[in-house]
Scaffold this motif. Structure first.
Motif, mmCIF file in Angstrom:
data_model
loop_
_atom_site.group_PDB
_atom_site.id
_atom_site.type_symbol
_atom_site.label_atom_id
_atom_site.label_comp_id
_atom_site.label_asym_id
_atom_site.label_seq_id
_atom_site.Cartn_x
_atom_site.Cartn_y
_atom_site.Cartn_z
ATOM 1 N N ASP A 239 4.386 -19.193 50.600
ATOM 2 C CA ASP A 239 4.955 -19.560 49.208
ATOM 3 C C ASP A 239 6.331 -19.795 49.997
ATOM 4 O O ASP A 239 7.112 -18.995 50.011
ATOM 5 C CB ASP A 239 4.932 -18.389 48.296
ATOM 6 N N ASN A 240 6.586 -21.192 50.203
ATOM 7 C CA ASN A 240 8.240 -21.164 51.027
ATOM 8 C C ASN A 240 9.236 -21.194 49.890
ATOM 9 O O ASN A 240 10.370 -20.553 50.246
ATOM 10 C CB ASN A 240 7.999 -22.547 51.442
ATOM 11 N N ALA A 241 8.850 -21.253 48.587
ATOM 12 C CA ALA A 241 9.910 -20.895 47.633
ATOM 13 C C ALA A 241 10.205 -19.489 47.622
ATOM 14 O O ALA A 241 11.439 -18.920 47.278
ATOM 15 C CB ALA A 241 9.458 -21.360 46.244
ATOM 16 N N LYS A 242 9.262 -18.542 47.966
ATOM 17 C CA LYS A 242 9.455 -17.053 47.829
ATOM 18 C C LYS A 242 9.874 -16.675 49.688
ATOM 19 O O LYS A 242 9.829 -15.433 49.691
ATOM 20 C CB LYS A 242 8.334 -16.179 47.337
ATOM 21 N N ASN A 243 9.736 -17.377 50.458
ATOM 22 C CA ASN A 243 9.873 -17.072 51.760
ATOM 23 C C ASN A 243 8.937 -15.831 52.391
ATOM 24 O O ASN A 243 9.114 -15.015 52.934
ATOM 25 C CB ASN A 243 11.360 -16.484 52.197
ATOM 26 N N THR A 244 7.724 -15.966 51.943
ATOM 27 C CA THR A 244 6.880 -14.938 52.272
ATOM 28 C C THR A 244 5.388 -15.811 52.566
ATOM 29 O O THR A 244 4.945 -16.823 51.801
ATOM 30 C CB THR A 244 6.451 -14.209 50.832
ATOM 31 N N VAL A 245 4.968 -15.187 53.379
ATOM 32 C CA VAL A 245 3.457 -15.234 53.957
ATOM 33 C C VAL A 245 2.437 -14.404 53.471
ATOM 34 O O VAL A 245 2.784 -13.301 53.804
ATOM 35 C CB VAL A 245 3.233 -15.814 55.403
ATOM 36 N N TYR A 246 1.134 -14.708 53.057
ATOM 37 C CA TYR A 246 0.329 -13.456 52.764
ATOM 38 C C TYR A 246 -1.004 -13.492 53.757
ATOM 39 O O TYR A 246 -1.371 -14.565 53.932
ATOM 40 C CB TYR A 246 -0.007 -13.789 51.322
ATOM 41 N N LEU A 247 -1.501 -12.289 53.668
ATOM 42 C CA LEU A 247 -2.798 -12.424 54.385
ATOM 43 C C LEU A 247 -3.548 -11.300 53.312
ATOM 44 O O LEU A 247 -3.183 -10.407 53.035
ATOM 45 C CB LEU A 247 -2.637 -11.482 55.852
ATOM 46 N N GLN A 248 -4.700 -11.770 52.905
ATOM 47 C CA GLN A 248 -5.705 -11.054 52.058
ATOM 48 C C GLN A 248 -6.958 -11.071 52.349
ATOM 49 O O GLN A 248 -7.627 -12.194 53.271
ATOM 50 C CB GLN A 248 -5.358 -11.823 50.726
ATOM 51 N N THR A 249 -7.761 -10.234 52.127
ATOM 52 C CA THR A 249 -9.199 -9.962 52.213
ATOM 53 C C THR A 249 -9.843 -9.228 51.271
ATOM 54 O O THR A 249 -9.262 -8.458 50.527
ATOM 55 C CB THR A 249 -9.545 -9.116 53.680
ATOM 56 N N ASN A 250 -11.143 -9.646 51.024
ATOM 57 C CA ASN A 250 -11.745 -9.062 49.735
ATOM 58 C C ASN A 250 -12.557 -7.804 49.875
ATOM 59 O O ASN A 250 -12.700 -7.264 49.080
ATOM 60 C CB ASN A 250 -12.769 -10.235 49.250
ATOM 61 N N SER A 251 -12.925 -7.410 51.172
ATOM 62 C CA SER A 251 -13.466 -6.276 51.329
ATOM 63 C C SER A 251 -13.066 -5.894 52.856
ATOM 64 O O SER A 251 -13.296 -6.489 53.964
ATOM 65 C CB SER A 251 -14.985 -6.623 51.492
ATOM 66 N N LEU A 252 -12.527 -4.538 53.129
ATOM 67 C CA LEU A 252 -12.148 -3.956 54.368
ATOM 68 C C LEU A 252 -13.268 -3.160 54.667
ATOM 69 O O LEU A 252 -13.917 -2.428 54.219
ATOM 70 C CB LEU A 252 -10.736 -3.349 54.165
ATOM 71 N N LYS A 253 -13.360 -2.982 56.246
ATOM 72 C CA LYS A 253 -13.975 -2.212 57.058
ATOM 73 C C LYS A 253 -13.401 -1.196 57.934
ATOM 74 O O LYS A 253 -12.203 -1.693 58.109
ATOM 75 C CB LYS A 253 -15.049 -2.945 57.963
ATOM 76 N N PRO A 254 -13.862 0.028 58.323
ATOM 77 C CA PRO A 254 -13.280 0.770 58.983
ATOM 78 C C PRO A 254 -12.729 0.310 60.221
ATOM 79 O O PRO A 254 -11.595 0.735 60.610
ATOM 80 C CB PRO A 254 -14.148 1.976 59.062
ATOM 81 N N GLU A 255 -13.436 -0.518 60.782
ATOM 82 C CA GLU A 255 -13.120 -1.424 61.970
ATOM 83 C C GLU A 255 -11.732 -2.192 61.936
ATOM 84 O O GLU A 255 -11.162 -2.560 62.913
ATOM 85 C CB GLU A 255 -14.111 -1.834 62.854
ATOM 86 N N ASP A 256 -11.287 -2.610 60.682
ATOM 87 C CA ASP A 256 -10.111 -3.198 60.257
ATOM 88 C C ASP A 256 -8.915 -2.105 60.408
ATOM 89 O O ASP A 256 -7.644 -2.818 60.345
ATOM 90 C CB ASP A 256 -10.216 -3.947 58.910
ATOM 91 N N THR A 257 -8.947 -0.957 60.634
ATOM 92 C CA THR A 257 -8.108 -0.131 60.799
ATOM 93 C C THR A 257 -7.009 -0.788 61.880
ATOM 94 O O THR A 257 -7.772 -0.761 63.106
ATOM 95 C CB THR A 257 -8.428 1.253 61.001
ATOM 96 N N ALA A 258 -5.836 -0.754 61.786
ATOM 97 C CA ALA A 258 -4.952 -1.068 62.908
ATOM 98 C C ALA A 258 -3.447 -1.415 62.109
ATOM 99 O O ALA A 258 -3.171 -1.349 61.124
ATOM 100 C CB ALA A 258 -5.269 -2.693 63.153
ATOM 101 N N VAL A 259 -2.541 -1.706 63.009
ATOM 102 C CA VAL A 259 -1.140 -1.998 62.675
ATOM 103 C C VAL A 259 -1.264 -3.636 62.617
ATOM 104 O O VAL A 259 -1.556 -4.241 63.411
ATOM 105 C CB VAL A 259 0.047 -1.553 63.471
ATOM 106 N N TYR A 260 -0.569 -4.234 61.251
ATOM 107 C CA TYR A 260 -0.708 -5.416 61.118
ATOM 108 C C TYR A 260 0.753 -6.144 61.394
ATOM 109 O O TYR A 260 1.668 -5.443 60.667
ATOM 110 C CB TYR A 260 -1.453 -5.993 59.750
ATOM 111 N N PHE A 261 0.781 -7.084 62.105
ATOM 112 C CA PHE A 261 2.247 -7.639 62.373
ATOM 113 C C PHE A 261 2.009 -9.111 61.825
ATOM 114 O O PHE A 261 1.073 -9.975 61.927
ATOM 115 C CB PHE A 261 2.465 -7.527 64.017
ATOM 116 N N CYS A 262 3.343 -9.748 61.428
ATOM 117 C CA CYS A 262 3.546 -11.121 61.261
ATOM 118 C C CYS A 262 4.627 -11.537 62.447
ATOM 119 O O CYS A 262 5.322 -10.764 62.828
ATOM 120 C CB CYS A 262 3.857 -11.435 59.941
#
Length: 125
Positions: A73-96
């Motif tokens: 959303d360039n009007a809000k200067n924001t980028v989103y990352l979404q998922t509907n269902s997480l798994k234990p192997e998704d454990t991590a530090v997330y960076f943009c």
């Protein structure tokens, strides 16, 4: 020069949805392609997704391309990352990260000049 700040991480349960936000300040946000990466302990930084300056051309890394959705959303200067269902192997530090050179971004971390501090996502089983 753009500064990035991720938010939305935390401790979640397997199967929960998640939406991370990457808020930008400084610079002209629409001049940057934005990428999302993650890094688990002892692992290399992994490309998740990138989105073009206008937001019209997202693309995703393999093999997780069907799990996450990137949007901006360039009007809000924001980028989103979404998922509907997480798994234990998704454990991590997330960076943009922001790329001022390539309109559509890149899957290579070293192509990005600006990084946020990261947000920890821990998925319990």
């Amino acid at each position: 020069q753009v500064q990035l700040a991720e938010s939305g991480g935390g401790l979640v349960q397997a199967g929960d949805p998640l939406r991370l936000a990457c808020a930008a300040s400084g610079g002209t946000f629409s001049s940057y392609a934005i990428g999302w990466f993650r890094q688990a302990p002892g692992q290399e930084r992994e490309f998740i997704a990138a989105i073009s300056r206008s937001g019209s051309s997202p693309y995703y890394g393999d093999p997780i391309r069907y799990q996450f959705t990137i949007s901006r959303d360039n009007a809000k200067n924001t980028v989103y990352l979404q998922t509907n269902s997480l798994k234990p192997e998704d454990t991590a530090v997330y960076f943009c990260a922001a790329d001022a050179i390539r309109e559509y971004g890149s899957s290579w971390p070293h192509d990005y000049a600006y990084w946020g501090q990261g947000t920890q996502v821990t998925v319990s089983s």
